[in-house]
Design a protein around this motif. Sequence first.
Motif, PDB file in Angstrom:
ATOM      1  N   MET A   1       0.733  -0.760   0.204  1.00 31.96           N
ATOM      2  CA  MET A   1       0.179  -0.042  -0.263  1.00 31.96           C
ATOM      3  C   MET A   1       1.280   0.679   0.071  1.00 31.96           C
ATOM      4  O   MET A   1       1.942   1.576   0.466  1.00 31.96           O
ATOM      5  N   SER A   2       0.492   2.444  -0.591  1.00 34.58           N
ATOM      6  CA  SER A   2       1.321   3.461  -1.101  1.00 34.58           C
ATOM      7  C   SER A   2       1.269   3.996   0.754  1.00 34.58           C
ATOM      8  O   SER A   2       2.435   4.635   0.990  1.00 34.58           O
ATOM      9  N   THR A   3       0.554   5.058   0.991  1.00 35.36           N
ATOM     10  CA  THR A   3       0.303   5.371   2.121  1.00 35.36           C
ATOM     11  C   THR A   3      -0.974   5.386   2.751  1.00 35.36           C
ATOM     12  O   THR A   3      -2.497   4.344   2.307  1.00 35.36           O
ATOM     13  N   PRO A   4      -1.102   4.791   4.116  1.00 31.30           N
ATOM     14  CA  PRO A   4      -2.204   4.048   4.890  1.00 31.30           C
ATOM     15  C   PRO A   4      -3.315   5.152   4.897  1.00 31.30           C
ATOM     16  O   PRO A   4      -4.954   4.349   4.686  1.00 31.30           O
ATOM     17  N   ASN A   5      -3.684   6.474   4.021  1.00 28.38           N
ATOM     18  CA  ASN A   5      -4.755   6.460   4.024  1.00 28.38           C
ATOM     19  C   ASN A   5      -5.296   7.148   2.375  1.00 28.38           C
ATOM     20  O   ASN A   5      -6.063   7.827   2.262  1.00 28.38           O
ATOM     21  N   SER A   6      -4.526   6.152   1.676  1.00 29.96           N
ATOM     22  CA  SER A   6      -4.711   6.662  -0.039  1.00 29.96           C
ATOM     23  C   SER A   6      -6.671   5.589  -0.471  1.00 29.96           C
ATOM     24  O   SER A   6      -6.551   4.620   0.426  1.00 29.96           O
ATOM     25  N   PRO A   7      -7.151   6.525  -1.392  1.00 32.18           N
ATOM     26  CA  PRO A   7      -7.733   5.769  -2.021  1.00 32.18           C
ATOM     27  C   PRO A   7      -7.858   4.511  -1.930  1.00 32.18           C
ATOM     28  O   PRO A   7      -7.006   4.094  -2.904  1.00 32.18           O
ATOM     29  N   LEU A   8      -9.152   3.485  -1.306  1.00 33.96           N
ATOM     30  CA  LEU A   8      -8.456   2.100  -2.839  1.00 33.96           C
ATOM     31  C   LEU A   8     -10.203   1.872  -3.527  1.00 33.96           C
ATOM     32  O   LEU A   8     -11.336   2.083  -3.110  1.00 33.96           O
ATOM     33  N   ALA A   9      -9.749   1.171  -4.634  1.00 37.33           N
ATOM     34  CA  ALA A   9     -10.287   0.609  -5.665  1.00 37.33           C
ATOM     35  C   ALA A   9     -10.527  -0.676  -6.191  1.00 37.33           C
ATOM     36  O   ALA A   9      -9.349  -0.828  -6.409  1.00 37.33           O
ATOM     37  N   ILE A  10     -11.913  -1.576  -5.916  1.00 41.14           N
ATOM     38  CA  ILE A  10     -12.109  -2.503  -6.430  1.00 41.14           C
ATOM     39  C   ILE A  10     -12.335  -2.241  -8.063  1.00 41.14           C
ATOM     40  O   ILE A  10     -13.075  -0.898  -8.845  1.00 41.14           O
ATOM     41  N   ARG A  11     -10.849  -2.419  -8.971  1.00 43.14           N
ATOM     42  CA  ARG A  11     -10.924  -2.735 -10.020  1.00 43.14           C
ATOM     43  C   ARG A  11     -12.493  -3.251 -11.253  1.00 43.14           C
ATOM     44  O   ARG A  11     -12.706  -4.082 -10.835  1.00 43.14           O
TER      45      ARG A  11
END
Length: 91
Positions: A1-11
């Motif tokens: 993970m790039s940063t703990p608060n980065s938005p995540l999205a399902i492809r």
Amino acid sequence: MSTPNSPLAIRDEITITPTDDGSVVLDRCSGDYWQLNQTATFILQQIADGLDEPAIIDSLTSLYPDARDSVTNDASAILRGLVEAGVIRDE
């Protein structure tokens, strides 16, 4: 993970089918699929609902309050695995 608060999205190419004990995830482009347990399925649902990593960990910790350290480690490992498999992406 790039940063703990980065938005995540399902492809967009990912289809998730619930099962009795979790889900099956299919990448419609590659044909790859994975069987996920209930915890990984819960994490995917949290991502679909727009939660970031810290919020997902908080949700899991509310379910398992006596296991915060293992929840944090396990959730981070599951998220890394989902990113590496191409199921989710950091935006």
